[in-house]
Design an enzyme around this catalytic site. Structure first.
Site, PDB file in Angstrom:
ATOM      1  N   CYS A  13      20.554  53.539  15.143  1.00  0.00           N
ATOM      2  CA  CYS A  13      20.379  52.911  13.826  1.00  0.00           C
ATOM      3  C   CYS A  13      18.919  52.520  13.635  1.00  0.00           C
ATOM      4  O   CYS A  13      18.082  52.706  14.511  1.00  0.00           O
ATOM      5  CB  CYS A  13      21.297  51.702  13.650  1.00  0.00           C
ATOM      6  SG  CYS A  13      20.790  50.235  14.561  1.00  0.00           S
ATOM      7  N   ASP A 410      13.932  72.968 -17.723  1.00  0.00           N
ATOM      8  CA  ASP A 410      13.248  74.212 -18.046  1.00  0.00           C
ATOM      9  C   ASP A 410      14.294  75.097 -18.719  1.00  0.00           C
ATOM     10  O   ASP A 410      15.490  74.934 -18.474  1.00  0.00           O
ATOM     11  CB  ASP A 410      12.727  74.858 -16.759  1.00  0.00           C
ATOM     12  CG  ASP A 410      12.114  76.214 -17.019  1.00  0.00           C
ATOM     13  OD1 ASP A 410      11.322  76.333 -17.958  1.00  0.00           O
ATOM     14  OD2 ASP A 410      12.445  77.162 -16.273  1.00  0.00           O
TER      15      ASP A 410
END
Length: 719
Positions: A13, A410
């Site tokens: 972690c 786009d």
């Protein structure tokens, strides 16, 4: 400058990552550090003149973790299994000794004493020894890290637990000490298991690609060899039902391919000669010969696996907040516990009572569940998105889609299919439609222009083979000419027609109307007259309008189209798809300017493009999303999020997935802190016990892990 990759055992972690940074960063010769918690990997860039890998391994050992040279996948799995088994055995042993100690305590001294309902003068020696054995087994992997934290004056949850356990033993609470040790070891085992599950999900991606390839030899004999040793340009054979071992292009045969492992597409895709295929996808119908395009390590699948692993190191804002909070929170809790152990007894004289309450506070204040909650959620979200054919580059970009206020598309290849196709054939001057198509295909067969390829493909679909044409001449930016059956023909744009001086007012009006509707027109003529024209257009994706509506329903308030195409075409596409704003005839730098304006107006803005021509605008957007990135290295590298297939419908899913991830993270943080606040109140009221506190903390760790892992099941219907 050299670089080494190390496998770090015990790095599960963000807290371990912070510890390693604190130890290695100040070392002379260490230039950069990067961490992949998902795979337990640390990469170090260092100066060979000042330091070597053995000294780096020794530095890791001082943190209570161990480092080894990075191994290949198979060897790494074997050693990881051994580490998991050792941790599980010691955790199980701690639990068994705790249970045995409790039974011995009750059998010898009586059950009232064992369960704490009766005051006693002492505890049986055998029970003490069993409880102490439980403490040692449970703290075996924790104590080295606690020692490092103490030595470096960097208090962490390992030190909190060890101080609490030592304090409980010191005041004679052996059962409490053993219970804390076992339950904390169990919580760490759960943490390692949760990260391990995410690692196995990534390993499942790796297993998608077969390890062997059937290579065609010089005498057309087939032989199975290691896929990793197959060079680019090699011809391989893939039979029905088999997986493609490498990226390649079909050289012989036709089939349909299940591309879901890479692109998330649910429907098999037809493939013929010239089509690209990707490693890990499944050949469903016919046997095909494939010429490999990339070595095994550079395949699209390998890049996905690598990037998902690296993405975990790019921490999300929530993750960074938790880490900063824990960095201040843990020392503050230790100081508060010390104050509780010292100040009240000076007034009341009850040293044992307040020392016990201080130890309870240390245990319940352990930030274990809090620290686990966010990284596991992010890892699960990354893996779930990869399964859907959506590659997210890091935790930061997992959270961003949830905050989007505007999105810019786009046009070509995003809202449209990106492939022009023939819509109308209009013959003139006595020519037939078939004759016009035959002439156009014969001339365009020599051209590489996208419109030319579309005409040739359409003619082939109608059964026309391009006839041989002579004296072919390309006229740059305008068209081409050639001789067919002894007659000279030309083909080109509206402007080229005007230069020929053969345009009539009627024809001009027709062509202008087509252009304003979004079509591109190719005119065919000869010296005496115009033979006719062919109208082509880039069709809007069937799902585009629905996707625009779904994005608005998800709260993306403003949808924009940015394109370099002419305004007439752009406005026609805009009307058909339902976007709110259109910018046409833009150069790449103009798209950047438009994106800067959108960011200024709306704050969080995404740009969706092809990842190559739109790179500057993608980089300027809050979130850059590349369409159809499968097999496109530039797209994978450019964007923050890559949609592996040409599936614009993944955009609403991405926003829902991001919001779901944020909800899970917030649920975990609130629940973790809420339980701690409750137990702190119970501690001051005198109703909390050491074993109850650690049981609550372990239970919360378990709860946040399972809540986070729900994200692994995120499918198309997730919300």
């Amino acid at each position: 400058m050299a670089r080494v990759a190390l496998m770090v055992r015990g790095m599960d972690c963000a807290e371990e990552v912070a510890t390693l940074r604190a130890e290695l960063s100040p070392m002379a010769g260490v230039r950069t550090l990067s961490f992949d918690v998902l795979n337990g990997k640390m990469s170090v860039e260092y100066d060979e003149q000042e330091i070597d890998p053995e000294r780096l391994k020794a530095a890791v050992a001082r943190t209570g973790m161990t480092a080894e040279t990075w191994l290949d996948h198979a060897e790494r799995e074997g050693t990881s299994d051994r580490a998991r088994v050792a941790r599980s055995v010691l955790t199980g042993l701690s639990g068994l000794l705790l249970g045995a100690g409790f039974v011995a305590h009750g059998a010898i001294a009586g059950w009232p004493q064992a369960i704490g309902t009766e005051e006693t003068a002492g505890m049986p020696l055998v029970a003490k020894l069993l409880y102490l054995g439980s403490v040692v087994a449970g703290a075996w992997f924790v104590a080295p890290k606690a020692y490092y934290a103490l030595r470096r004056f960097r208090p962490d949850m390992n030190l909190l637990m060890c101080v609490a356990v030592a304090g409980a033993v010191g005041i004679g609470e052996y059962f409490e000490a053993a219970a804390v040790s076992f339950l904390f070891a169990l919580s760490l085992a759960l943490e390692a298991w949760s990260v391990g599950r995410a690692r196995r999900a990534i390993a499942a991606l790796l297993s998608l690609s077969p390890t062997q390839a059937r290579v065609m030899g010089p005498d057309n004999n087939e032989q199975l060899i290691d896929a990793a040793s197959v060079a680019a340009g090699t011809t391989i054979v893939v039979k029905p039902g088999e997986k493609f071992p490498l990226d390649g292009r079909i050289a012989k045969g036709e089939t349909t391919v299940n591309q879901a492992p890479i692109t998330g597409e649910s429907v098999p895709v037809p493939k013929r000669v010239g089509s690209e295929v990707f490693a890990g996808t499944i050949n469903e119908d016919g046997a095909v010969e494939v010429v490999t395009l990339k070595p095994y390590a550079d395949s699209t699948l390998a890049q996905i696996i690598k990037m998902v692993g690296e993405a975990q190191a790019k921490r999300a804002p929530s993750e960074q907040w938790v880490e900063r909070f824990a960095r201040v929170y843990t020392p503050a809790v230790m100081c508060l516990a010390l104050a509780i152990a010292v100040v009240p007894p000076l007034v009341s004289g009850e040293w044992s009572l307040w020392l016990y309450r201080a130890l309870v506070l240390l245990v319940i204040a352990c930030p274990c569940a809090l620290v686990i909650s966010t990284p596991v959620s992010i890892v699960a979200a990354l893996v779930a998105s990869a399964r859907q054919g959506v590659l997210i580059k890091g935790g930061l970009y997992v959270e961003t889609p949830a905050t989007l206020k505007a999105l810019a598309f786009d046009k070509t290849g995003t809202l449209t299919e990106g492939r022009p196709s023939v819509q109308r054939i209009v013959p003139r001057s006595g020519h037939s439609e078939e004759e016009l198509l035959r002439i156009a295909a014969a001339i365009e067969a020599r051209s590489e222009h996208p419109l030319a390829r579309a005409i040739v493909e359409y003619a082939a679909g109608r059964g026309f083979r391009p006839e041989p044409a002579s004296d072919f001449r390309a006229i740059k930016g305008k068209g081409a000419s050639a001789v067919l059956d002894g007659r000279s023909f030309w083909i080109g744009s509206h402007r080229f027609l005007e230069e020929q001086g053969q345009e009539t007012e009627e024809l001009h009006a027709e062509l202008e109307a087509l252009a304003s509707s979004g079509a591109s027109v190719v005119v065919i003529g000869e010296q005496e007259h115009v033979c006719g024209y062919i109208a082509l257009s880039d069709r809007v994706r069937e799902e585009a309008r629905q996707v625009v509506a779904r994005l608005k329903a998800e709260g993306v308030s403003h949808l924009v189209m940015l394109t370099g195409d002419n305004r007439g075409t752009a406005e026609a596409i805009g009307r058909e798809t339902g976007v709110d704003e259109i910018h046409a005839e833009l150069l790449p730098q103009d798209k950047v300017t438009a994106m800067e304006d959108l960011v200024r107006r709306f704050g969080a803005v995404a740009m969706v493009g092809d990842g190559v021509n739109d790179a500057p605008a993608l980089a300027r957007a809050t979130l850059g999303i590349a369409m159809g990135a499968a097999g496109t290295d530039a797209a994978l590298e450019t964007a923050d999020v890559a949609l592996m297939g040409d599936d614009v419908s993944k955009l609403p899913w991405l926003i829902r997935h991001s919001r779901r991830t944020l909800r899970v993270i917030r649920q975990n943080i609130v629940a973790s802190l809420g339980v701690k606040v409750l137990f702190v109140a119970l501690t001051f009221a005198g109703y909390a016990s050491l074993w109850g506190a650690i049981a609550a903390d372990t239970g919360m760790s378990l709860l946040v892990v399972f809540n986070a892992l729900r994200l692994l099941r995120a499918g198309e219907g997730s919300s």
